[in-house]
Design a protein around this motif. Structure first.
Motif, PDB file in Angstrom:
ATOM      1  N   GLY A  59       0.814  -1.213   0.000  1.00 59.19           N
ATOM      2  CA  GLY A  59       0.000   0.000   0.000  1.00 59.19           C
ATOM      3  C   GLY A  59       0.846   1.260   0.000  1.00 59.19           C
ATOM      4  N   ALA A  60       1.914   1.285   0.807  1.00 58.77           N
ATOM      5  CA  ALA A  60       2.787   2.459   0.863  1.00 58.77           C
ATOM      6  C   ALA A  60       3.479   2.671  -0.481  1.00 58.77           C
ATOM      7  N   TRP A  61       3.959   1.594  -1.056  1.00 60.81           N
ATOM      8  CA  TRP A  61       4.661   1.663  -2.347  1.00 60.81           C
ATOM      9  C   TRP A  61       3.741   2.219  -3.437  1.00 60.81           C
ATOM     10  N   THR A  62       2.585   1.600  -3.588  1.00 64.47           N
ATOM     11  CA  THR A  62       1.684   1.996  -4.671  1.00 64.47           C
ATOM     12  C   THR A  62       1.100   3.388  -4.463  1.00 64.47           C
ATOM     13  N   SER A  63       0.769   3.723  -3.219  1.00 65.67           N
ATOM     14  CA  SER A  63       0.199   5.046  -2.946  1.00 65.67           C
ATOM     15  C   SER A  63       1.210   6.149  -3.226  1.00 65.67           C
ATOM     16  N   ALA A  64       2.463   5.931  -2.806  1.00 60.67           N
ATOM     17  CA  ALA A  64       3.512   6.918  -3.059  1.00 60.67           C
ATOM     18  C   ALA A  64       3.742   7.078  -4.557  1.00 60.67           C
ATOM     19  N   ALA A  65       3.691   5.962  -5.295  1.00 63.54           N
ATOM     20  CA  ALA A  65       3.888   6.015  -6.751  1.00 63.54           C
ATOM     21  C   ALA A  65       2.801   6.843  -7.420  1.00 63.54           C
ATOM     22  N   VAL A  66       1.565   6.640  -6.986  1.00 59.94           N
ATOM     23  CA  VAL A  66       0.432   7.365  -7.582  1.00 59.94           C
ATOM     24  C   VAL A  66       0.495   8.854  -7.241  1.00 59.94           C
TER      25      VAL A  66
END
Length: 375
Positions: A59-66
């Motif tokens: 979740g942290a990875w994908t949210s930061a990417a978005v």
């Protein structure tokens, strides 16, 4: 304002981003306890922690990417987020497909509010759903800035109150892990997936689909990537802490709340009638904080905000969502959220591909451009 590395970070913006991030994720499923039951508690404590770990990291990875993508593109409406991430063709397909799932999730929020209204006040569920539809529509009409300011403040408050309630339940009843495990292995409990690993992945990927336009737009408000990453990390820490407390509380009362639509509220009421009323208010706010950005995302995909057309679209969405909320809340949670997670696999693959290109560009000391039409 503080300095992290070479970047200046506004503490107020970090808190707003973390709060809005938490608020969007909490919603009807989390705060009612129903989503937590199906994704975490019903697997048992060991697997629940495993699901939570997978969700936190992914979740942290994908949210930061978005959010970073939104910060780079300055896509203030979130309209170009799918194309920026997935390219012209897949992005265009998702930009029309995903709002449908957002609408279904909004319907789930209205159903959850109706169930809560019925459980607390004994009033008809349709009245609760109608109240939410009206209030959410009014807030969305104020625009994105007002949405972020409103839910960014409410999000952390909900997490704190939920944790206090859950800790109170744990302190009063303790946690009988043997009874917890016995119940879930001898009863037909609702699970998000037959695999706890897949449950963790689906829970995180649900966020890619549902949060992408709103998070991309939120990222555009940040001053730099450091603000984005700091806000996302803080938001994930708060969410994980609240989730763990709620899982343990549900596990301690599993045989009493397993068949209740709004288990978290039932636990609060068991501690104190006054706490039950307080938690009902918190629950209403939690549902509200997810319903607002969901409606905004769907409406913003169809037309520009703060226009007459935008207002008409919001009213239509509210009316359709209200009638759709007549479906049972727990059934909606069990069907909609896993389905959205599977769609999120597509977004995840593109995030991985983009991160590979980012690493390659960094090694070559060049900046990765935004996708162009036709890519």
């Amino acid at each position: 304002m503080i300095k992290i590395g070479k970047s200046e970070v506004r503490i107020s913006m970090v808190i707003k981003l973390a709060g809005a991030f938490c608020a969007f994720l909490i919603g009807a499923g989390f705060a009612t306890g129903q989503e937590i039951m199906q994704y975490f508690t019903n697997y048992g404590i060991g697997k629940a922690i495993g699901v939570m770990t997978i969700n936190a990291l992914l979740g942290a990875w994908t949210s930061a990417a978005v959010m970073n993508l939104g910060n780079e593109s300055k896509d203030v409406q979130g309209l170009e987020c799918y194309k920026n991430l997935c390219g012209k063709y897949v992005g265009t397909l998702l930009s029309w497909f995903v709002p449908l799932f957002m609408f279904l999730t909004l319907m789930t929020m209205m159903a959850g509010f109706g169930s809560t209204f019925n459980q607390v006040f004994g009033g008809p569920e349709w009245l609760g759903s109608l109240i939410l539809a009206v209030v959410v529509t009014l807030v969305v009409l104020l625009g994105l800035a007002s949405v972020i300011d409103t839910i960014g403040f409410i999000g952390p408050t909900i997490i704190v109150v939920t944790m206090v309630m859950a800790i109170g339940v744990i302190a009063k009843h303790g946690v009988d892990f043997a009874n917890w495990n016995h119940y879930i292995t001898t009863h037909d409990v609702l699970l998000a997936s037959s695999s706890w690993v897949m449950a963790g992945i689906l829970y995180a990927l649900w966020n890619i689909v549902m949060c992408l336009p709103f998070m991309s737009a939120m990222g555009s408000k940040a001053k730099n990537k450091t603000e984005v990453v700091t806000g996302v990390v803080l938001g994930n820490v708060l969410f994980a802490a609240g989730g763990l407390c709620l899982v343990l509380a549900e596990g301690s009362q599993i045989d009493l709340i397993a068949d209740i639509s709004v288990p978290a509220l039932a636990m609060a009421q068991s501690l104190s009638p006054i706490l039950g009323v307080i938690y009902a208010v918190v629950l209403a706010l939690a549902i509200f904080t997810t319903a607002v950005p969901l409606m905004w995302s769907v409406a913003a995909r169809l037309t520009k905000e703060k226009t007459m057309k935008f207002a008409i679209v919001c009213v239509i969405i509210a009316v359709l969502g209200f009638f759709g909320s007549y479906l049972p809340f727990e059934t909606l949670v069990n069907i909609v959220t896993p389905a959205v997670g599977y769609v999120g696999l597509i977004g995840w693959l593109f995030i991985i591909w983009r991160d590979i290109k980012l690493v390659k560009a960094a090694l070559e000391k060049r900046r990765l451009p935004m996708p162009k039409d036709g890519e």
